[in-house]
Design a protein around this motif. Structure first.
Motif, PDB file in Angstrom:
ATOM      1  N   GLN A   7      18.455 -18.936  30.922  1.00 46.33           N
ATOM      2  CA  GLN A   7      19.374 -19.114  29.660  1.00 46.33           C
ATOM      3  C   GLN A   7      19.567 -18.042  28.759  1.00 46.33           C
ATOM      4  OE1 GLN A   7      17.065 -22.238  27.527  1.00 46.33           O
ATOM      5  NE2 GLN A   7      18.267 -21.735  25.548  1.00 46.33           N
ATOM      6  N   LEU A   8      18.696 -17.171  28.777  1.00 50.62           N
ATOM      7  CA  LEU A   8      18.700 -15.766  28.063  1.00 50.62           C
ATOM      8  C   LEU A   8      19.740 -15.043  28.547  1.00 50.62           C
ATOM      9  CD1 LEU A   8      17.713 -13.792  25.992  1.00 50.62           C
ATOM     10  CD2 LEU A   8      16.114 -12.759  27.699  1.00 50.62           C
ATOM     11  N   GLU A   9      20.039 -14.960  29.979  1.00 53.29           N
ATOM     12  CA  GLU A   9      20.762 -14.422  30.471  1.00 53.29           C
ATOM     13  C   GLU A   9      22.180 -14.467  30.374  1.00 53.29           C
ATOM     14  OE1 GLU A   9      19.770 -14.562  34.659  1.00 53.29           O
ATOM     15  OE2 GLU A   9      18.372 -12.922  34.435  1.00 53.29           O
ATOM     16  N   ARG A  10      22.355 -15.740  29.804  1.00 48.31           N
ATOM     17  CA  ARG A  10      23.650 -16.308  29.153  1.00 48.31           C
ATOM     18  C   ARG A  10      23.994 -16.017  27.664  1.00 48.31           C
ATOM     19  NH1 ARG A  10      21.785 -20.665  32.535  1.00 48.31           N
ATOM     20  NH2 ARG A  10      21.243 -21.966  30.519  1.00 48.31           N
ATOM     21  N   GLU A  11      23.289 -15.402  27.076  1.00 51.16           N
ATOM     22  CA  GLU A  11      23.397 -14.970  25.917  1.00 51.16           C
ATOM     23  C   GLU A  11      24.362 -13.879  25.615  1.00 51.16           C
ATOM     24  OE1 GLU A  11      22.010 -16.163  22.347  1.00 51.16           O
ATOM     25  OE2 GLU A  11      21.694 -17.857  23.937  1.00 51.16           O
ATOM     26  N   GLY A  12      25.131 -13.750  25.041  1.00 54.30           N
ATOM     27  CA  GLY A  12      26.313 -12.856  24.876  1.00 54.30           C
ATOM     28  C   GLY A  12      25.721 -11.449  24.190  1.00 54.30           C
ATOM     29  N   TRP A  13      24.572 -11.389  23.708  1.00 53.91           N
ATOM     30  CA  TRP A  13      24.013 -10.083  23.133  1.00 53.91           C
ATOM     31  C   TRP A  13      23.229  -9.299  24.049  1.00 53.91           C
ATOM     32  CZ3 TRP A  13      18.532 -10.114  22.954  1.00 53.91           C
ATOM     33  CH2 TRP A  13      18.075 -11.478  23.157  1.00 53.91           C
ATOM     34  N   TYR A  14      22.849 -10.167  25.302  1.00 50.93           N
ATOM     35  CA  TYR A  14      21.767  -9.843  26.156  1.00 50.93           C
ATOM     36  C   TYR A  14      22.369  -8.841  27.200  1.00 50.93           C
ATOM     37  CZ  TYR A  14      18.423  -9.956  29.800  1.00 50.93           C
ATOM     38  OH  TYR A  14      17.253  -9.717  30.945  1.00 50.93           O
ATOM     39  N   ARG A  15      21.588  -7.580  27.218  1.00 49.74           N
ATOM     40  CA  ARG A  15      22.179  -6.756  28.119  1.00 49.74           C
ATOM     41  C   ARG A  15      21.144  -6.240  29.439  1.00 49.74           C
ATOM     42  NH1 ARG A  15      25.761  -7.924  25.613  1.00 49.74           N
ATOM     43  NH2 ARG A  15      27.209  -6.748  24.602  1.00 49.74           N
ATOM     44  N   GLY A  16      20.542  -7.474  29.878  1.00 50.80           N
ATOM     45  CA  GLY A  16      19.831  -7.114  30.891  1.00 50.80           C
ATOM     46  C   GLY A  16      18.385  -6.042  30.880  1.00 50.80           C
ATOM     47  N   GLN A  17      17.835  -6.663  29.304  1.00 54.04           N
ATOM     48  CA  GLN A  17      16.695  -5.712  29.004  1.00 54.04           C
ATOM     49  C   GLN A  17      15.335  -6.142  29.617  1.00 54.04           C
ATOM     50  OE1 GLN A  17      19.191  -7.004  26.886  1.00 54.04           O
ATOM     51  NE2 GLN A  17      19.126  -5.983  25.032  1.00 54.04           N
ATOM     52  N   VAL A  18      15.481  -7.183  30.383  1.00 56.96           N
ATOM     53  CA  VAL A  18      14.030  -7.794  30.819  1.00 56.96           C
ATOM     54  C   VAL A  18      13.973  -7.068  32.372  1.00 56.96           C
ATOM     55  CG1 VAL A  18      12.571  -9.471  31.966  1.00 56.96           C
ATOM     56  CG2 VAL A  18      13.919  -9.851  29.748  1.00 56.96           C
ATOM     57  N   VAL A  19      13.428  -5.941  32.296  1.00 57.23           N
ATOM     58  CA  VAL A  19      13.704  -5.143  33.668  1.00 57.23           C
ATOM     59  C   VAL A  19      12.443  -5.253  34.795  1.00 57.23           C
ATOM     60  CG1 VAL A  19      14.737  -3.236  32.542  1.00 57.23           C
ATOM     61  CG2 VAL A  19      12.348  -3.254  32.731  1.00 57.23           C
ATOM     62  N   ARG A  20      11.346  -5.898  34.134  1.00 61.13           N
ATOM     63  CA  ARG A  20      10.411  -6.362  35.135  1.00 61.13           C
ATOM     64  C   ARG A  20       9.780  -7.861  34.433  1.00 61.13           C
ATOM     65  NH1 ARG A  20       7.553  -2.779  38.291  1.00 61.13           N
ATOM     66  NH2 ARG A  20       6.367  -4.661  38.870  1.00 61.13           N
ATOM     67  N   THR A  21       9.247  -8.545  35.622  1.00 59.17           N
ATOM     68  CA  THR A  21       8.517  -9.871  35.144  1.00 59.17           C
ATOM     69  C   THR A  21       7.171  -9.736  35.940  1.00 59.17           C
ATOM     70  OG1 THR A  21       9.327 -11.438  36.688  1.00 59.17           O
ATOM     71  CG2 THR A  21      10.379 -11.283  34.598  1.00 59.17           C
ATOM     72  N   VAL A  22       6.089 -10.252  35.218  1.00 64.49           N
ATOM     73  CA  VAL A  22       4.797 -10.247  35.963  1.00 64.49           C
ATOM     74  C   VAL A  22       4.308 -11.616  35.778  1.00 64.49           C
ATOM     75  CG1 VAL A  22       2.365  -9.247  36.069  1.00 64.49           C
ATOM     76  CG2 VAL A  22       4.338  -7.602  35.633  1.00 64.49           C
ATOM     77  N   GLU A  23       3.795 -12.318  36.950  1.00 62.32           N
ATOM     78  CA  GLU A  23       3.315 -13.710  36.947  1.00 62.32           C
ATOM     79  C   GLU A  23       1.844 -13.722  37.020  1.00 62.32           C
ATOM     80  OE1 GLU A  23       5.133 -16.168  35.959  1.00 62.32           O
ATOM     81  OE2 GLU A  23       6.979 -15.585  36.491  1.00 62.32           O
ATOM     82  N   VAL A  24       0.973 -14.277  35.953  1.00 61.57           N
ATOM     83  CA  VAL A  24      -0.254 -14.425  35.892  1.00 61.57           C
ATOM     84  C   VAL A  24      -0.730 -15.814  36.261  1.00 61.57           C
ATOM     85  CG1 VAL A  24      -2.316 -14.394  34.782  1.00 61.57           C
ATOM     86  CG2 VAL A  24      -0.484 -12.630  34.118  1.00 61.57           C
ATOM     87  N   PRO A  25      -1.279 -15.986  37.337  1.00 63.05           N
ATOM     88  CA  PRO A  25      -1.462 -17.596  37.883  1.00 63.05           C
ATOM     89  C   PRO A  25      -2.511 -18.166  36.731  1.00 63.05           C
ATOM     90  CG  PRO A  25      -2.494 -15.902  39.174  1.00 63.05           C
ATOM     91  CD  PRO A  25      -1.785 -15.141  38.284  1.00 63.05           C
ATOM     92  N   PRO A  26      -2.193 -19.392  36.706  1.00 63.69           N
ATOM     93  CA  PRO A  26      -3.310 -20.214  36.082  1.00 63.69           C
ATOM     94  C   PRO A  26      -4.839 -20.136  36.593  1.00 63.69           C
ATOM     95  CG  PRO A  26      -2.046 -21.586  37.464  1.00 63.69           C
ATOM     96  CD  PRO A  26      -1.331 -20.502  37.682  1.00 63.69           C
ATOM     97  N   ARG A  27      -5.559 -20.238  35.515  1.00 60.31           N
ATOM     98  CA  ARG A  27      -7.241 -20.117  35.960  1.00 60.31           C
ATOM     99  C   ARG A  27      -7.881 -21.263  35.790  1.00 60.31           C
ATOM    100  NH1 ARG A  27      -9.554 -15.635  32.627  1.00 60.31           N
ATOM    101  NH2 ARG A  27      -9.785 -17.277  31.199  1.00 60.31           N
ATOM    102  N   PRO A  28      -8.309 -22.062  36.603  1.00 66.28           N
ATOM    103  CA  PRO A  28      -9.003 -23.405  36.247  1.00 66.28           C
ATOM    104  C   PRO A  28     -10.246 -23.193  35.595  1.00 66.28           C
ATOM    105  CG  PRO A  28      -9.568 -22.863  38.656  1.00 66.28           C
ATOM    106  CD  PRO A  28      -8.404 -21.847  38.050  1.00 66.28           C
ATOM    107  N   ALA A  29     -10.720 -24.180  34.603  1.00 66.43           N
ATOM    108  CA  ALA A  29     -12.009 -24.151  34.256  1.00 66.43           C
ATOM    109  C   ALA A  29     -13.253 -24.180  34.965  1.00 66.43           C
ATOM    110  CB  ALA A  29     -12.019 -25.105  33.056  1.00 66.43           C
ATOM    111  N   VAL A  30     -14.312 -23.411  34.685  1.00 63.99           N
ATOM    112  CA  VAL A  30     -15.648 -23.494  35.402  1.00 63.99           C
ATOM    113  C   VAL A  30     -16.488 -23.937  34.676  1.00 63.99           C
ATOM    114  CG1 VAL A  30     -17.166 -22.127  36.977  1.00 63.99           C
ATOM    115  CG2 VAL A  30     -14.871 -21.653  37.019  1.00 63.99           C
ATOM    116  N   TYR A  31     -17.041 -25.105  34.746  1.00 70.55           N
ATOM    117  CA  TYR A  31     -17.998 -25.662  33.857  1.00 70.55           C
ATOM    118  C   TYR A  31     -19.483 -25.745  34.398  1.00 70.55           C
ATOM    119  CZ  TYR A  31     -13.828 -28.135  31.898  1.00 70.55           C
ATOM    120  OH  TYR A  31     -12.540 -28.290  31.241  1.00 70.55           O
ATOM    121  N   ALA A  32     -20.204 -26.029  33.300  1.00 68.94           N
ATOM    122  CA  ALA A  32     -21.905 -25.780  33.720  1.00 68.94           C
ATOM    123  C   ALA A  32     -22.368 -26.690  32.765  1.00 68.94           C
ATOM    124  CB  ALA A  32     -22.158 -24.504  33.633  1.00 68.94           C
ATOM    125  N   PRO A  33     -23.760 -27.253  33.152  1.00 71.45           N
ATOM    126  CA  PRO A  33     -24.402 -28.243  32.305  1.00 71.45           C
ATOM    127  C   PRO A  33     -25.166 -27.499  31.253  1.00 71.45           C
ATOM    128  CG  PRO A  33     -25.733 -27.828  34.405  1.00 71.45           C
ATOM    129  CD  PRO A  33     -24.265 -27.169  34.629  1.00 71.45           C
TER     130      PRO A  33
END
Length: 732
Positions: A7-33
């Protein structure tokens, strides 16, 4: 987030400024009594709230119940307050005589946290107490000291109160717990002063027979056990395995240079408007109050139909204004807030969808804290990093994984700094007579105090050493300064800050523009004899940089290896002019006439075996090494200085010498010594990745340079660093 990027890439003012993306995977909860020591009433509170304990919370609670000193260093929104509050309040509910002291680095944070402790205390049938600091009305103070079970304050206030410990005797004698929240703030000169403050508190507690448990909470730290050891003078159990859940997090790395016609500020306005209209509740972190106000106003102008959902947040607002803004974020009525670092700490604002970091905040710990404001409660989140024109900012644009996953800096503090230590010795002597064995705890020999005994502020008595000065000892011992000579920054007769003289000469010269809690002021006059810098409000959009020249002599090498040295150096700095800049661009250079500064400190130096290296190459490497110091240690690039020369008289070789900008040093050079190979490698890699040809502010050019960044050879700088690595890399 991929759909959002499309959606951002379709914006008229956008010039490809996002040069890298880094994905951080979800982390599940670890519970304890819950630990078995947790009383039934506390378990009932957990059940009413529908809460399960995360593993690190249960581990911390068990350690606190066992009386162990603890440092809990986990991520934002991981429930550190609950992990401390539940066992402490549960124990105090069972012990009607016990008390607890909570230390927060900022008054506003204490105000925010008080409500959490009070609500839990009320459920457990205990009246918690309140805040005791400089804003506490005088008529309430005796009641709080005499009857409160739990008091919240800050180190600056405690520093003032210890001399009057007899007024606190009932509270101190029954003290069971001392809490230091946001312990990662206690670094550098401030952290060194707080460590000595805690030593003074400890000797008073021994006088009253109290042996409290110390509980520290910190953001993720490079060495939490070492930080606790430096602050407390003893070991604390580190708890670092975070059991709280975290939703998937996407980082966008934004290169403003992709649109040379629009400033980074203008691009962030467009980006914030885009996220706002896409329905993402967003928090933008900026470096100053002025920018917070300007950016929020610009976004309102860009999206007038959403104006009432946009606000700025900064220090300086009235407490009720801050509370209303925080509630607006929690409840969702505010959709975009532009903030200084005031929202970095543990103020409760709920979970957000997106965070924009406008510039690197100075440390990985701060960057992770700010980014952690998004994606709470396990929801997916977006973080956008927008660098400024600075080598460190640029480094992370080219090394995004290091910003997201890299090791956090080593904490740096030095409670054994002689100037600072002796001032706290005087404070301690004003509180109780000092015995020889107590001096031994600090590594001080009694003969070292001979000048103080001769000059009069310290006197020998049968009970021990006592303070005999004419003014209160704490008046000459600010917590966050290392030099014995102080300069007060005055505005309309009010002291805003107290700086050491060395820093004041560099940054508070006549005409200098400086920030106090993000608010710009200009120095109208500097009187070093009186120790006063007079300030005036400054509405213009200018900044200033001192132009300094330095000479550095090596006095006492402690480490001498091939290619490397470390030890004591003598620095002579002269501020001959200053630059006036508008949005980073030079407007003019104005002359200055100030006496030179001379001091001794610690330094680290790199050597080359060749009889000659090009001055421009050495100069560029020096600038780049200084700029990347904060990658490795908890310090700012402004905390160090450097010189480079093809022939240093003390080494007889081409030399780059990096020194600490504080008399006596605070441990930065020593920390760099332990990671020197990594420091040189990462600096060389940064120079290789910077796309400029001859050098730019993102790699080797420095606004602080006293020689106008001349001579300069970026390619040569990279080459000599690579040669050093090839020859001496194993040294580091």
């Amino acid at each position: 987030m991929r759909a959002l990027l499309s959606q951002l890439e379709r914006e008229g003012w956008y010039r490809g400024q996002v040069v890298r993306t880094v994905e951080v995977p979800p982390r599940p909860a670890v519970y304890a009594p819950p630990p078995p020591e947790l009383p039934e009433a506390a378990k009932a509170w957990l059940a009413v709230q529908g809460l399960w304990l995360f593993r690190h919370q249960a581990e911390a609670m068990a350690a606190i119940f066992a009386g162990e000193d603890v440092i809990l260093a986990t991520g934002p929104s991981s429930g550190k307050t609950l992990a401390m509050a539940l066992p402490i309040l549960a124990r105090l509910a069972e012990d009607p005589e016990g008390t607890a002291l909570l230390l927060y680095p900022l008054k506003a944070l204490a105000q925010d946290q008080l409500g959490k402790w009070q609500k839990l205390g009320a459920f457990l049938g205990m009246d918690v107490g309140g805040i005791y600091d400089g804003d506490t009305p005088a008529h309430l103070r005796p009641k709080l000291r005499g009857k409160a079970r739990l008091l919240l304050t800050n180190p600056y206030a405690l520093h003032q109160y210890l001399e009057w410990h007899h007024l606190w005797a009932p509270f101190l004698a029954r003290l069971r717990y001392v809490v230091l929240d946001e312990a990662h703030w206690y670094q550098g000169a401030f952290g060194s002063g707080v460590a000595l403050l805690l030593w003074r508190l400890g000797r008073l507690l021994r006088r009253y027979g109290a042996k409290p448990t110390f509980v520290l909470a910190s953001a993720t730290s490079g060495d939490p056990a070492g930080l606790a050891r430096a602050l407390l003078g003893r070991e604390a159990r580190p708890i670092t395995e975070d059991g709280s859940p975290q939703g998937a997090r996407t980082w966008w790395f934004w290169d403003p240079d992709r649109d040379p016609k629009a400033s980074a500020f203008a691009q962030v306005v467009q980006l914030a408007r885009f996220l706002l209209e896409a329905g993402l509740q967003t928090l933008v972190f900026v470096p100053s109050r002025r920018m917070a106000e300007a950016l929020s106003a610009a976004v309102r102008a860009a999206a007038p139909h959403l104006g009432e959902k946009i606000a700025a947040y900064r220090a300086g607002y009235l407490p009720e204004e801050r509370r209303a803004l925080e509630a607006g974020l929690r409840e969702g009525s505010l959709r975009l807030v532009v903030s200084t670092c005031a929202l970095e700490l543990g103020v409760d604002i709920g979970g957000l969808d997106a965070v924009i970091l406008m510039g690197y905040p100075g440390s990985l710990a701060s960057a992770r804290q700010q980014a952690g404001r998004a994606g709470r409660a396990g929801r997916p989140a977006l973080v956008v990093y927008v660098p400024e024109e600075d080598p460190l900012d640029s480094y992370f644009l080219h090394h995004p994984e290091e910003l997201v996953f890299g090791p956090v800096e080593l904490p740096v503090l030095n409670p054994r700094h002689r100037g600072l230590l002796f001032r706290h010795v005087l404070c301690a002597a004003a509180e109780l007579p000092l015995r020889p064995e107590e001096l031994g705890e600090l590594g001080v020999q009694e003969e070292e105090l001979a000048p103080l005994l001769k000059a009069g502020p310290l006197a020998r008595t049968p009970a021990g050493l006592v303070y005999a000065g004419r003014t209160r000892a704490v008046e000459n011992a600010p917590l966050d300064a290392l030099s014995s000579r102080q300069v007060r920054l005055l505005w309309q007769g009010e002291t805003l800050e107290v700086w050491d003289e060395v820093r004041a000469r560099r940054e508070a010269f006549p005409g200098a523009v400086l920030l106090h809690q993000g608010q710009p002021f200009r120095v109208r006059a500097l009187d070093l004899e009186a120790g006063v810098a007079e300030l005036e409000e400054f509405p213009e959009d200018y900044t200033t940089k001192a132009v300094t020249t330095e000479t550095v002599r090596i006095l006492k090498p402690e480490v001498q290896q091939e290619g490397l040295g470390f030890g004591w150096v003598e620095v002579r700095e002269e501020v001959r002019a200053y630059k006036v800049l508008s949005r980073g661009r030079l407007v003019e250079v104005r002359p200055l006439s100030l006496p030179p500064v001379e001091f001794q400190t610690e330094g680290i130096w790199l050597l080359w075996p060749t009889p000659w290296e090009e001055p421009g190459a050495l100069h560029g490497a020096e600038h780049a090494l200084v700029a990347l110091v904060p990658l490795l240690v908890g310090a700012s690039a402004k905390d160090v200085g450097g010189i480079s020369t093809p022939h240093h008289p003390d080494t007889q070789k081409p030399t780059i010498l990096i020194y600490e900008g504080f008399p006596g040093g605070i441990g930065i050079s020593r920390a760099l010594l332990s990671r020197v190979g990594e420091w040189v490698r990462r600096t060389a890699e940064h120079l290789a990745r910077c796309p400029c040809e001859a050098g730019c502010p993102r790699c080797v050019l420095s606004a602080r340079c006293g020689s106008g960044n001349q001579p300069m050879d970026k390619g040569g700088a990279r080459a000599i660093l690579e040669r050093w690595r090839e020859r001496y890399g194993p040294v580091g």
